[in-house]
Enzyme design. Structure first.
Site, mmCIF file in Angstrom:
data_model
loop_
_atom_site.group_PDB
_atom_site.id
_atom_site.type_symbol
_atom_site.label_atom_id
_atom_site.label_comp_id
_atom_site.label_asym_id
_atom_site.label_seq_id
_atom_site.Cartn_x
_atom_site.Cartn_y
_atom_site.Cartn_z
ATOM 1 N N ASP A 18 31.041 44.054 48.334
ATOM 2 C CA ASP A 18 29.742 43.751 48.961
ATOM 3 C C ASP A 18 29.400 44.769 50.049
ATOM 4 O OD1 ASP A 18 31.461 40.794 49.448
ATOM 5 O OD2 ASP A 18 31.536 42.422 50.900
ATOM 6 N N ASP A 26 28.601 47.803 37.038
ATOM 7 C CA ASP A 26 27.308 47.651 36.373
ATOM 8 C C ASP A 26 26.208 47.471 37.428
ATOM 9 O OD1 ASP A 26 25.325 47.207 34.548
ATOM 10 O OD2 ASP A 26 26.088 45.293 33.817
ATOM 11 N N TYR A 33 33.475 41.349 31.259
ATOM 12 C CA TYR A 33 32.768 41.883 30.089
ATOM 13 C C TYR A 33 33.671 42.012 28.862
ATOM 14 C CZ TYR A 33 28.691 43.318 32.850
ATOM 15 O OH TYR A 33 27.578 43.346 33.631
#
Ligand code: NAD
Length: 448
Positions: A309, A333, A188
């Site tokens: 994960d 996010d 980002y």
């Protein structure tokens, strides 16, 4: 004090920050950015509820001195720009602020209405409210600009369940953790280069030259910087939060099995800052077994790490094992939104963006222009953000009253249209639909 053109700083105590902690008097000056669209509805409700809680908790001895700061559509109206320098200067001065949602341009929508925050691809009249004046050209995201300009590096998202809210997860009642998402780095950071551009081509050539490996020439290139500085300040605030709130664990979330020198380093540097600055406060999972036979020593925090994960599974299957999660930007996010869905959706999720000096607390939903000014929407997200804000300044007695009021209002079925619909769909009969301000009143009545 700086000279302001439109910001009227009220009488009160200016907040100072020492060693990362705000020093707060009995009448702290706190910035208030109303927000666009339904900010108009939810912000006054939040002010009323906070005022009532502070009054009840401290019997007039303490009071918040609100300092309105004009950004977004209010900024456009006063300064002719949605992101005035004066607003930034005012936030830097007051240090702590709370805000409603702001209009952000989406896709082809090039014009925004100053009255209701509706976006459309042509000038006035507004397609939503019909007003002939005040439809102006688009602008860039206020939220991103606030974060960047004030270096608010930690996006803090508490996630908890409220009894009575229909939630899809079987273990929703056990969900009660806070996500610290790094706000400035990772993919980002803004280094994203188009296929065939000078930079993308140069990077592809450089990698070929230095490593002998060929990236397909028709690739776009994104850069994922994760630094020692960015990681340590994020993990430091996560550990501080755990210490200040007596929470049992901090989990470093990363994808270091694949990205060793970015995600893997995030984990490594996270442990480093724990050892360097907080050694007496924690044990690692390894130490828990090698030195304490699996029993947590009294008063210590467990620091552990999980692959990204697996954490998406763990928060669903074993949510009680997590209390603070420190996560790089991209996975943070995803994880923030996935986590809030566990407990029934975004309606009640609060948030904050926190830096070394300044902290801004915020509603996490958008401006919902079609509901602007109807006194209809759920003010829960901003109310819970005010709870975070009161905790941040150490006024925990007042924040506890608001939480209690919200818990009881929902328990009693006094809810806004969004929750009413869901609760009725679950078969609950005793639900009363209240307005946005009606929910505020229901909360105030149930604080004791
Ligand atoms: P939104 O969150 O504004 O609305 C989506 C839908 O969610 C609404 O139509 C409404 O049905 C529901 N909703 C939202 N808030 C609610 C509340 N408090 N109570 C009850 N229902 C609620 O998202 P959007 O329509 O994608 O975005 C509208 C504008 O808001 C855009 O300009 C967008 O960029 C901006 N936005 C701002 C923020 C922020 O400032 N933090 C966050 C998200 C979106």
């Amino acid at each position: 004090m700086p000279q302001f053109k439109h910001v009227n700083v009220p009488e009160g105590d200016r907040i100072e920050v020492k060693d990362g902690r705000p020093q707060v008097g009995d009448r702290p000056i706190i910035g208030l950015m109303r927000g666009d669209g339904i900010g108009l509805d939810i912000t006054p409700v939040m002010k009323d509820v906070v005022g009532a809680a502070v009054e009840k908790a401290y019997g007039g001895k303490r009071e918040i001195a609100w300092c309105p700061i004009y950004v977004g559509l209010e900024g456009l109206q006063r300064y002719g720009t949605e992101f005035p320098d004066e607003a930034l200067e005012a936030i830097r001065y007051v240090k702590v602020a709370i805000k409603g949602p702001f209009t952000t341009p989406i896709g082809e929508e090039t014009h925004v209405c100053l009255h209701c925050a509706h976006q459309q691809n042509h000038p006035a009249p507004c397609d939503n409210c019909g007003k002939e004046d005040g439809v102006t050209e688009r602008f860039r995201s206020i939220n991103v600009r606030l974060r960047q300009a004030l270096d608010l590096f930690a996006c803090v998202r508490p996630v908890r369940y409220f009894q009575g809210v229909p939630a899809p997860n079987k273990y929703a009642e056990k969900v009660n953790f806070v996500i610290f998402r790094e706000n400035t780095e990772d993919v980002y950071a803004g280094y994203d280069f188009e296929k065939g551009s000078e930079v993308a081509t140069a990077v592809i050539d450089l990698i070929k030259e230095k490593t002998g490996r060929q990236i397909r020439p028709d690739s776009g290139i994104g850069i994922k910087p994760i630094s020692v500085t960015g990681t340590k300040r994020l993990v430091r605030s996560a550990i501080r939060w755990a210490i200040q709130n007596n929470l049992p664990s901090v989990t470093l979330v990363h994808k270091g099995n694949i990205m060793k020198f970015t995600e893997g380093s995030f984990c490594k540097w996270g442990y480093e800052v724990a050892v360097e600055e907080f050694r007496e406060h924690f044990v690692t999972e390894k130490e828990l077994w090698s030195e304490h036979n699996g029993t947590m020593p009294e008063g210590k925090i467990l620091i552990k790490d999980r692959i990204a994960d697996s954490i998406f599974q763990q928060i669903q299957t074993r949510p009680a094992e997590y209390s603070v999660l420190a996560v790089p930007n991209l996975n943070g996010d995803y994880l923030s939104d996935a986590a809030i869905a566990l407990v029934g959706g975004l309606g009640l999720g609060p948030g904050a963006n926190i830096g070394e000096e300044c902290a801004i607390f915020e509603a996490t939903h958008g401006t919902a222009p079609k509901y602007t000014g109807q006194d209809k929407v759920n003010p829960g997200s901003l109310l819970l953000s005010s709870v975070m804000m009161l905790d941040h300044i150490g006024w925990k007695e007042a924040s506890a009253l608001i939480v209690r009021g919200i818990e009881r209002a929902i328990r009693d079925g006094h809810v806004t249209y969004d929750l009413e619909r869901l609760m009725k769909a679950e078969g609950r009969q005793d639900v009363t639909k209240v307005s946005c301000s009606g929910f505020g009143k229901a909360v105030i009545e149930r604080m004791d």
